[in-house]
Design an enzyme around this catalytic site. Structure first.
Site, PDB file in Angstrom:
ATOM      1  N   ASP A  15       0.840  -1.209   0.000  1.00  7.85           N
ATOM      2  CA  ASP A  15       0.000   0.000   0.000  1.00  7.85           C
ATOM      3  C   ASP A  15       0.872   1.256   0.000  1.00  7.85           C
ATOM      4  O   ASP A  15       1.783   1.387   0.820  1.00  7.85           O
ATOM      5  CB  ASP A  15      -0.878  -0.024   1.269  1.00  7.85           C
ATOM      6  CG  ASP A  15      -2.116   0.830   1.124  1.00  7.85           C
ATOM      7  OD1 ASP A  15      -2.002   1.950   0.578  1.00  7.85           O
ATOM      8  OD2 ASP A  15      -3.199   0.390   1.553  1.00  7.85           O
TER       9      ASP A  15
ATOM     10  N   HIS B  60      -0.475   4.516  -0.050  1.00  7.54           N
ATOM     11  CA  HIS B  60      -1.192   5.704   0.438  1.00  7.54           C
ATOM     12  C   HIS B  60      -0.585   6.173   1.766  1.00  7.54           C
ATOM     13  O   HIS B  60      -0.463   5.384   2.690  1.00  7.54           O
ATOM     14  CB  HIS B  60      -2.677   5.382   0.646  1.00  7.54           C
ATOM     15  CG  HIS B  60      -3.389   5.014  -0.620  1.00  7.54           C
ATOM     16  ND1 HIS B  60      -3.369   3.738  -1.123  1.00  7.54           N
ATOM     17  CD2 HIS B  60      -4.130   5.763  -1.475  1.00  7.54           C
ATOM     18  CE1 HIS B  60      -4.072   3.711  -2.255  1.00  7.54           C
ATOM     19  NE2 HIS B  60      -4.545   4.931  -2.497  1.00  7.54           N
TER      20      HIS B  60
ATOM     21  N   SER C  36      -2.344  -7.602   4.634  1.00  8.44           N
ATOM     22  CA  SER C  36      -0.984  -7.274   5.117  1.00  8.44           C
ATOM     23  C   SER C  36      -1.022  -6.825   6.571  1.00  8.44           C
ATOM     24  O   SER C  36      -0.048  -6.971   7.302  1.00  8.44           O
ATOM     25  CB  SER C  36      -0.353  -6.151   4.289  1.00  8.44           C
ATOM     26  OG  SER C  36      -0.172  -6.541   2.972  1.00  8.44           O
TER      27      SER C  36
END
Ligand code: B1M
Length: 209
Positions: free
Chosen positions: A98, A100, A154
């Protein structure tokens, strides 16, 4: 002579030049560094409360956090000299896969604003990297952020890696748009926070500080 509530106001309104000028003046006139810090933290707490009530939004929070960061840079040497100890050390990151980081950065800034020592691992952080940072920095608070439904697993993998190490006293807080309290319960996290201001309340509660 300036009053400490003027510094609170400068942080809250994100007025960097006033905040840094006042911090310098307070240090010069011999104000106890911890009192200066308390005035700043109150400013961050107040903007956090307004954010929770939807009275201000992400840009205002970022501007306040920037004023806090610049003032902290001036205050920090005096704080360290005075024997100040942060509430706790926190490790934070966006989980593996990820990229972000806007929400995670906000949480990181709010934690710093609340007197936590924050080690920000960035984005796309593997479970192993979280575990080794927790050990390296003796962290007692861990923040996991995820913005994608596809990277929520995750979070679980990171939780599993942390629990496997049986790291004593380590509390894990999770958050991010797709994340919920029920997901936190499901993966065995210690807490969930819906926004950056709540992440401060949750961290204080988890660590009882
Ligand atoms: Co992405 N993206 N993105 N993106 N992106 C979303 C998340 C998405 C909802 C857009 C959409 O489809 N409507 C969608 C996810 C869908 C899903 O999984 N359900 C999506 C997607 C699909 C993708 C890609 C897969 C797109 C593609 O390439 N096909 C890709 C994935 C890349 C990757 O990560 N591997 C991708 C890429 C990107 C950009 C790189 C372009 C950019 C990120 C830039 C950056 O972060 N530096 C981006 C952005 C900006 C978004 C949106 C538009 C905005 C996210 C954001 O920053 N919000 C987003 C759509 C949306 O949300 N409207 C979207 C503002 C931020 C302040 O909020 O991060 O939620 P947020 O943080 C909040 C709370 O969640 C909480 O506090 C914060 C504020 O109070 N919080 C915590 C967050 N972390 C916390 C941790 C805590 C506690 C609270 O404790 C530790």
């Amino acid at each position: 002579m300036p009053q400490l509530n003027e510094l609170t106001e400068a942080i809250k309104s994100g007025n960097r030049s006033n905040a840094t000028r006042l911090t310098t003046e307070f240090l010069e006139n011999g104000t106890v560094p911890q009192e200066i810090l308390d005035a700043m933290v109150t400013g961050m707490d107040e903007i956090g409360e307004r954010f929770k009530r939807n009275e201000v939004f992400v840009p205002e929070m970022l501007i306040a956090a920037r004023a806090m960061k610049e003032s902290m840079a001036i205050l920090e040497p005096a704080l360290v000299k005075s024997g100040y100890k942060p509430l706790a050390t926190a490790v934070i990151g966006t989980v593996q896969g990820d990229l972000h980081d806007i929400g995670k950065n906000l949480v990181s800034m709010m934690w710093k604003g609340a007197s936590f020592n924050v080690v920000d691992l960035g984005v796309n952080v593997s479970p192993e990297a979280f575990v080794s940072a927790i050990k390296e920095h003796n962290a007692t608070l861990v923040g996991l952020s995820a913005l994608l439904t596809t990277t929520m697993p995750s979070m679980k993998a990171t939780m599993d890696a942390i629990r496997q190490e049986q790291l004593e006293g380590v509390k894990v807080l999770i958050g991010g748009a797709p994340v919920t309290q029920s997901y936190a319960d499901q993966i065995g996290a210690d807490g969930f926070a819906a926004d950056a201001a709540s992440a401060v309340d949750a961290a204080r509660k988890l660590l009882a500080c």
